[in-house]
Design a protein around this motif. Structure first.
Motif, PDB file in Angstrom:
ATOM      1  N   ALA A 489       0.829  -1.200   0.000  1.00  0.00           N
ATOM      2  CA  ALA A 489       0.000   0.000   0.000  1.00  0.00           C
ATOM      3  C   ALA A 489       0.870   1.260   0.000  1.00  0.00           C
ATOM      4  O   ALA A 489       0.564   2.245  -0.682  1.00  0.00           O
ATOM      5  N   LEU A 490       1.977   1.225   0.760  1.00  0.00           N
ATOM      6  CA  LEU A 490       2.895   2.373   0.786  1.00  0.00           C
ATOM      7  C   LEU A 490       3.459   2.647  -0.606  1.00  0.00           C
ATOM      8  O   LEU A 490       3.521   3.795  -1.052  1.00  0.00           O
ATOM      9  N   VAL A 516      -6.562  -3.780   4.531  1.00  0.00           N
ATOM     10  CA  VAL A 516      -5.556  -2.753   4.262  1.00  0.00           C
ATOM     11  C   VAL A 516      -5.952  -2.076   2.956  1.00  0.00           C
ATOM     12  O   VAL A 516      -5.969  -2.708   1.900  1.00  0.00           O
ATOM     13  N   SER A 517      -6.300  -0.782   3.027  1.00  0.00           N
ATOM     14  CA  SER A 517      -6.763  -0.053   1.844  1.00  0.00           C
ATOM     15  C   SER A 517      -5.848   1.128   1.576  1.00  0.00           C
ATOM     16  O   SER A 517      -5.172   1.637   2.480  1.00  0.00           O
ATOM     17  N   GLY A 570      -8.067   3.433  -5.673  1.00  0.00           N
ATOM     18  CA  GLY A 570      -7.209   2.542  -4.912  1.00  0.00           C
ATOM     19  C   GLY A 570      -7.784   1.140  -4.800  1.00  0.00           C
ATOM     20  O   GLY A 570      -8.730   0.750  -5.487  1.00  0.00           O
ATOM     21  N   ALA A 571      -7.193   0.364  -3.896  1.00  0.00           N
ATOM     22  CA  ALA A 571      -7.567  -1.038  -3.730  1.00  0.00           C
ATOM     23  C   ALA A 571      -7.572  -1.386  -2.249  1.00  0.00           C
ATOM     24  O   ALA A 571      -6.970  -0.694  -1.424  1.00  0.00           O
ATOM     25  N   THR A 572      -8.262  -2.474  -1.932  1.00  0.00           N
ATOM     26  CA  THR A 572      -8.339  -2.969  -0.559  1.00  0.00           C
ATOM     27  C   THR A 572      -8.040  -4.462  -0.562  1.00  0.00           C
ATOM     28  O   THR A 572      -8.660  -5.222  -1.306  1.00  0.00           O
ATOM     29  N   PHE A 573      -7.082  -4.860   0.263  1.00  0.00           N
ATOM     30  CA  PHE A 573      -6.750  -6.274   0.448  1.00  0.00           C
ATOM     31  C   PHE A 573      -7.304  -6.708   1.801  1.00  0.00           C
ATOM     32  O   PHE A 573      -7.087  -6.035   2.812  1.00  0.00           O
ATOM     33  N   ARG A 574      -7.989  -7.847   1.800  1.00  0.00           N
ATOM     34  CA  ARG A 574      -8.587  -8.366   3.039  1.00  0.00           C
ATOM     35  C   ARG A 574      -8.134  -9.808   3.240  1.00  0.00           C
ATOM     36  O   ARG A 574      -8.064 -10.584   2.291  1.00  0.00           O
TER      37      ARG A 574
END
Length: 594
Positions: A489-490, A516-517, A570-574
């Motif tokens: 994400a960074l 984490v988005s 953006g994107a979100t990982f779960r």
């Protein structure tokens, strides 16, 4: 002309092999062809390479490779399903046909025009100076050299000796020299044997190659044949067979058969005809009672069982079949279980090494920020220490010195805590799942990531409630997954006017959900398609292991990892982790009370 055409076909096959990767053609399927090397590997390659080269040129979808060896080696390879075809002598083919359901596709025939049913025999040779040896019966009581007891030439000669009342295993002393067959002549030269058995036409071939003198050896018990250039001591049998093993597919066998029968060889090469009957070979083995026709040993209680011989035979056959079946099944299960365990262990070790490599890669990416973070408490410690020196030198402000020493201790603990977290994270310990408090675990991961985020002027917004139920997990592995998602994400928001990364931990039913988005560019369709594929990366110098190993770790914990596009940007990982059972929760609560 035929040689020129064959060279053109071979050159075309080589060009096709090198051009195929550039035009997107599929790699040819490897076909392993076993070849009996009775004269050694080099001679086998020289004799049969033209046939394999022709098959490679005629059937470009396959790549025929030679596997040369002796009878025992090739038989073991057939039993292990490591061969697709064989080129072997008629006796070996008969054994493979009976024991392993092999079948002949074609029979080898020399271009000299001899019938394929009368192509192979044996010659019993002796040194020409042995005037006492003229007939096969003169061998009684002498030493007889041969390649091996299961060699076809030895068995063909044994039949002729038996017909003359000479037992090849009792009336003579066999000396088996092994492959290649030229060792038989060496045994005669050195005096280790009085006579020897070699394949028909081999003596003439060695004389033509200069490996034997024309007047050095003679052939005993010569038989009249249509082979004008060769002397033989035995009956003639069908030529070598091109054999299909049981597991080879019928379409491939048909294609190979058509190619062999249509082969146009040059002078001195082999020619293939319709497969012979090989009935004469079967009669040879049956008369010698060898190979598939070897008799069973008589049991000591035969006389006692004679009145009940039919029932006993039926029961014995059934019991023998059952025992052999059980033993065979047990061996297969044991072998496959061992192979499966070894494969699982290798896969586990490989995954562990890859996971540790990813952990070191993550720490390498954050190393600069962590070094800066450690440097701050060290600089503070140095400043406080210098101040204490000055105050002590002037003998004043004792309370200030005491306060400075306390601050030094605080900064030292801070630096030690950073080093401890780094060491625990990169240490290569075996995975161990135990009940853990999610809040403490994810806050430790955030603390480890904080220096890297600060170096990029990013503040991670975290929502980690203290009331979350415990999960059964390996702390370092889950921190590794969390750090990998935060690092991704960074990198996604790096260069954005406004950087936003958010870590949210919630409970949904029987699972803990970690999201984490970011507000980065999001995921392209091509990236989403290969997102969790090992060694696929969009980062310069990346290993391509992060998301693949993260998914493996989460799945090993009984959860799952997914990725979604955000509604705005953006994107979100779960990833989901199952909540620990009641017993595990009680253990965590007891540790907290203590």
């Amino acid at each position: 002309m035929f040689r020129r055409a064959r060279k053109i076909l071979a050159l075309s096959a080589v060009l096709a092999f090198w051009i195929a990767p550039f035009v997107g053609a599929a790699q040819p399927t490897e076909i392993r062809v076993g070849v009996l090397a009775y004269l050694g590997l080099e001679e086998a390659e020289s004799a049969w390479e033209p046939t394999l080269a022709y098959l490679n040129a005629t059937l470009p979808g396959y790549r025929f490779t030679m596997v040369a060896g002796n009878v025992a080696f090739l038989t073991a390879a057939v039993a292990a399903h490591r061969l697709d075809f064989l080129i072997t002598n008629p006796g070996h083919y008969l054994e493979l046909k009976i024991d392993y359901s092999a079948s002949a596709l074609a029979t080898e025939q020399d271009l000299d025009g001899f019938a394929s049913g009368e192509s192979v025999g044996a010659a019993v040779v002796a040194l020409d100076r042995r005037k006492d040896l003229q007939h096969l019966t003169d061998l009684r009581g002498l030493k007889l050299a041969a390649v091996a007891p299961d060699a076809f030439g030895f068995r063909a000669a044994s039949r002729e000796l038996q017909d003359r009342g000479v037992d090849p295993l009792k009336d003579v002393s066999p000396v088996f020299v092994g492959y290649p067959a030229g060792g038989v002549l060496d045994a005669l030269r050195s005096g280790r044997a009085d006579a020897g058995i070699i394949r028909s036409c081999l003596l003439e071939k060695l004389i033509g190659q200069g490996k034997a003198d024309a007047d050095e050896f003679k052939v005993l018990g010569r038989k009249p044949t249509d082979i004008a250039t060769c002397q033989v001591s035995t009956r003639l049998y069908p030529g070598w067979a091109f054999v299909k093993v049981a597991q080879t597919s019928a379409p491939l066998a048909d294609a190979v058969t058509r190619a062999l029968l249509g082969m146009q060889p040059g002078p001195g090469d082999k020619i293939w005809t319709e497969p012979n009957d090989y009935q004469t070979v079967q009669e040879l083995y049956r008369s010698l009672k060898v190979g598939p026709y070897a008799p069973f040993t008589r049991l000591g209680m035969a006389d006692l069982l004679w009145p009940y011989r039919y029932a006993a035979a039926l029961v014995g056959m059934a019991a023998l079949w059952w025992v052999s079946h059980v033993i065979r099944v047990a061996q297969i299960i044991r072998r496959r279980t061992r192979e499966l365990e070894e494969a699982h262990e290798l896969a586990r070790l490989k995954d562990a090494k890859m996971e540790h490599a990813m952990r070191l890669s993550l720490m390498g990416e954050m190393a600069s920020s962590l070094a800066h973070e450690i440097n701050q408490p060290l600089a503070s410690i140095l400043s406080y220490a210098r101040g204490c020196e000055r105050r002590l030198a002037h003998g004043e402000d004792v309370d200030g010195v005491r306060e400075a020493i306390g601050r030094i201790a605080v900064q030292a603990e801070r630096a030690g805590d950073i080093v401890h977290r780094m060491r625990e994270f990169v240490r290569k310990n075996p995975a161990r799942q135990e009940p853990l408090e999610p809040a403490a675990m994810f806050r430790d991961a955030l603390a480890l990531f904080e220096p890297s985020a600060a170096a990029h002027e990013l503040r991670v917004k975290a929502e980690v409630p203290d009331s979350l139920p415990p999960v059964l997990a390996d702390r370092v592995q889950i921190e590794e997954v969390t750090l990998n998602l935060l690092q991704n994400a960074l990198e996604a928001v790096d260069g954005q006017p406004e950087k936003r990364v958010r870590l949210v931990v919630t409970q949904e039913g029987s699972s803990i959900v970690v999201a984490v988005s970011d507000n980065g560019p999001g995921l392209s369709p091509a990236a989403r398609e290969r997102l969790f594929e090992a060694f696929h990366t969009t980062k310069p110098g990346g290993l391509g292991l992060g998301l693949s190993l993260s998914r493996s770790i989460v799945e090993a914990h009984g959860g799952r990892l997914s990725a979604d596009e955000n509604a705005q940007r953006g994107a979100t990982f779960r990833f989901y982790l199952p909540i620990a059972q009641n017993e595990a929760q009680e253990n965590v609560q007891e540790r907290a009370l203590v």
